[in-house]
Design an enzyme around this catalytic site. Sequence first.
Site, mmCIF file in Angstrom:
data_model
loop_
_atom_site.group_PDB
_atom_site.id
_atom_site.type_symbol
_atom_site.label_atom_id
_atom_site.label_comp_id
_atom_site.label_asym_id
_atom_site.label_seq_id
_atom_site.Cartn_x
_atom_site.Cartn_y
_atom_site.Cartn_z
ATOM 1 N N GLU A 133 -29.682 3.310 50.887
ATOM 2 C CA GLU A 133 -29.923 4.712 50.524
ATOM 3 C C GLU A 133 -28.751 5.051 50.150
ATOM 4 O O GLU A 133 -27.497 4.975 50.707
ATOM 5 C CB GLU A 133 -30.612 5.542 51.553
ATOM 6 C CG GLU A 133 -32.169 5.251 51.156
ATOM 7 C CD GLU A 133 -32.582 6.359 50.260
ATOM 8 O OE1 GLU A 133 -31.982 6.504 49.087
ATOM 9 O OE2 GLU A 133 -33.812 6.694 50.330
ATOM 10 N N ASP A 134 -28.545 6.032 49.130
ATOM 11 C CA ASP A 134 -27.412 6.856 48.759
ATOM 12 C C ASP A 134 -27.246 8.179 49.701
ATOM 13 O O ASP A 134 -26.094 8.374 50.304
ATOM 14 C CB ASP A 134 -27.262 7.283 47.170
ATOM 15 C CG ASP A 134 -28.591 7.837 46.924
ATOM 16 O OD1 ASP A 134 -29.378 8.269 47.757
ATOM 17 O OD2 ASP A 134 -28.443 8.651 45.927
ATOM 18 N N LYS B 243 -27.325 13.760 55.794
ATOM 19 C CA LYS B 243 -27.579 15.304 55.612
ATOM 20 C C LYS B 243 -28.158 15.652 56.741
ATOM 21 O O LYS B 243 -29.428 16.258 56.619
ATOM 22 C CB LYS B 243 -27.604 15.693 54.639
ATOM 23 C CG LYS B 243 -26.616 16.957 53.943
ATOM 24 C CD LYS B 243 -27.385 17.585 52.753
ATOM 25 C CE LYS B 243 -26.690 17.047 51.467
ATOM 26 N NZ LYS B 243 -27.078 17.925 50.127
ATOM 27 N N PHE C 102 -24.389 20.476 48.245
ATOM 28 C CA PHE C 102 -25.087 19.556 46.823
ATOM 29 C C PHE C 102 -23.872 18.578 46.636
ATOM 30 O O PHE C 102 -22.917 18.999 46.218
ATOM 31 C CB PHE C 102 -25.478 20.370 45.890
ATOM 32 C CG PHE C 102 -26.316 19.398 45.049
ATOM 33 C CD1 PHE C 102 -27.212 18.902 44.999
ATOM 34 C CD2 PHE C 102 -25.533 19.204 43.455
ATOM 35 C CE1 PHE C 102 -28.053 18.065 43.974
ATOM 36 C CE2 PHE C 102 -26.202 18.213 42.734
ATOM 37 C CZ PHE C 102 -27.485 17.690 42.918
ATOM 38 N N ASP D 193 -31.420 13.165 53.245
ATOM 39 C CA ASP D 193 -31.351 14.615 53.805
ATOM 40 C C ASP D 193 -32.626 15.030 54.494
ATOM 41 O O ASP D 193 -32.666 15.186 55.677
ATOM 42 C CB ASP D 193 -30.899 15.577 52.413
ATOM 43 C CG ASP D 193 -31.692 15.431 51.084
ATOM 44 O OD1 ASP D 193 -32.858 14.893 51.620
ATOM 45 O OD2 ASP D 193 -31.407 15.831 50.397
ATOM 46 N N THR D 194 -33.584 15.497 53.682
ATOM 47 C CA THR D 194 -34.833 16.097 54.489
ATOM 48 C C THR D 194 -35.408 14.824 55.300
ATOM 49 O O THR D 194 -36.321 14.995 56.068
ATOM 50 C CB THR D 194 -35.906 16.702 53.543
ATOM 51 O OG1 THR D 194 -36.351 15.479 52.683
ATOM 52 C CG2 THR D 194 -35.409 17.914 52.855
ATOM 53 N N GLY D 195 -35.346 13.570 54.690
ATOM 54 C CA GLY D 195 -36.127 12.340 55.449
ATOM 55 C C GLY D 195 -37.426 12.101 54.978
ATOM 56 O O GLY D 195 -37.960 11.189 55.151
ATOM 57 N N THR E 160 -38.590 11.211 51.687
ATOM 58 C CA THR E 160 -38.678 10.006 50.916
ATOM 59 C C THR E 160 -38.243 8.776 51.765
ATOM 60 O O THR E 160 -39.223 7.818 51.551
ATOM 61 C CB THR E 160 -37.447 10.111 49.778
ATOM 62 O OG1 THR E 160 -37.482 11.289 48.995
ATOM 63 C CG2 THR E 160 -37.304 8.608 48.893
ATOM 64 N N LEU E 161 -37.430 8.848 52.600
ATOM 65 C CA LEU E 161 -37.142 7.768 53.440
ATOM 66 C C LEU E 161 -38.459 7.435 54.452
ATOM 67 O O LEU E 161 -38.739 6.320 54.549
ATOM 68 C CB LEU E 161 -36.160 7.921 54.146
ATOM 69 C CG LEU E 161 -35.494 6.844 55.296
ATOM 70 C CD1 LEU E 161 -35.224 5.481 54.357
ATOM 71 C CD2 LEU E 161 -34.328 7.026 56.031
ATOM 72 N N ASP F 52 -26.168 11.843 41.407
ATOM 73 C CA ASP F 52 -25.947 12.927 39.929
ATOM 74 C C ASP F 52 -26.330 14.113 40.080
ATOM 75 O O ASP F 52 -27.067 14.737 41.079
ATOM 76 C CB ASP F 52 -27.139 12.094 39.001
ATOM 77 C CG ASP F 52 -28.535 12.376 39.444
ATOM 78 O OD1 ASP F 52 -29.220 12.833 38.374
ATOM 79 O OD2 ASP F 52 -28.881 11.972 40.375
ATOM 80 N N GLY G 26 -29.357 6.247 42.597
ATOM 81 C CA GLY G 26 -28.242 6.652 43.275
ATOM 82 C C GLY G 26 -27.758 5.488 44.321
ATOM 83 O O GLY G 26 -26.412 5.749 44.272
ATOM 84 N N ARG H 67 -22.350 10.360 37.896
ATOM 85 C CA ARG H 67 -22.718 9.174 38.955
ATOM 86 C C ARG H 67 -21.445 8.232 38.695
ATOM 87 O O ARG H 67 -21.163 7.514 40.019
ATOM 88 C CB ARG H 67 -23.982 8.392 38.330
ATOM 89 C CG ARG H 67 -25.384 8.728 38.604
ATOM 90 C CD ARG H 67 -26.529 7.979 38.249
ATOM 91 N NE ARG H 67 -27.650 8.643 37.856
ATOM 92 C CZ ARG H 67 -28.529 8.874 39.020
ATOM 93 N NH1 ARG H 67 -27.995 8.570 40.271
ATOM 94 N NH2 ARG H 67 -29.671 9.519 38.783
#
Length: 174
Positions: free
Chosen positions: A97-98, A129, A151, A101-103, A105-106, A158, A42, A164
């Site tokens: 990062e693209d 977000k 979304f 949101d939830t945080g 992954t980061l 994507d 992304g 994309r």
Amino acid sequence: MQHNIDVLISQAEIEKRIEELATEIKRDFNGESFTLVGILKGSVMFMVDLAKKLDCDIELDFMDISSYGAGKESSGVIQFLKDLEQPITGKNVLIVEDIVDTGRTLSHLIKHLKNQEPNILKVCTLLDKPERRVVEGIKIDYTGFVIPDKFVIGYGLDYDQKYRNLPYIGVVID
């Protein structure tokens, strides 16, 4: 299946904001070299355009981290599919990062990279977000746009590997 798409952030708005972000980043790194770590797939469009505006000594590297399947919701399971090719110990690093949101992954990514003892570790995201955040205390140093809990697709983001290549950020209208 084609979807109806509303433009949320235009190509011109993205280009202008990337120019501003590059100015901030160059100022903060004060002429020191650094590594841009793009999160596949992304962030690629954003990272490439950002890198073009950074007229300083940079390296590029990529990681592939998955928390999504084919749907619109994160699975919550973080998988490292590709790690860095070059060591970052003692280096200045900017995660690109693209979207945050939830945080989740980061948060995993930051812990993973901090274990490699970079000199500086900063985060740049095109989209934030915050309404979706479930992990507290994540510091984002550079944010392109704060967006509502919708979304989004386009400009690298994507929906089931499609859209994309749109030059703008859009919202899928069902």
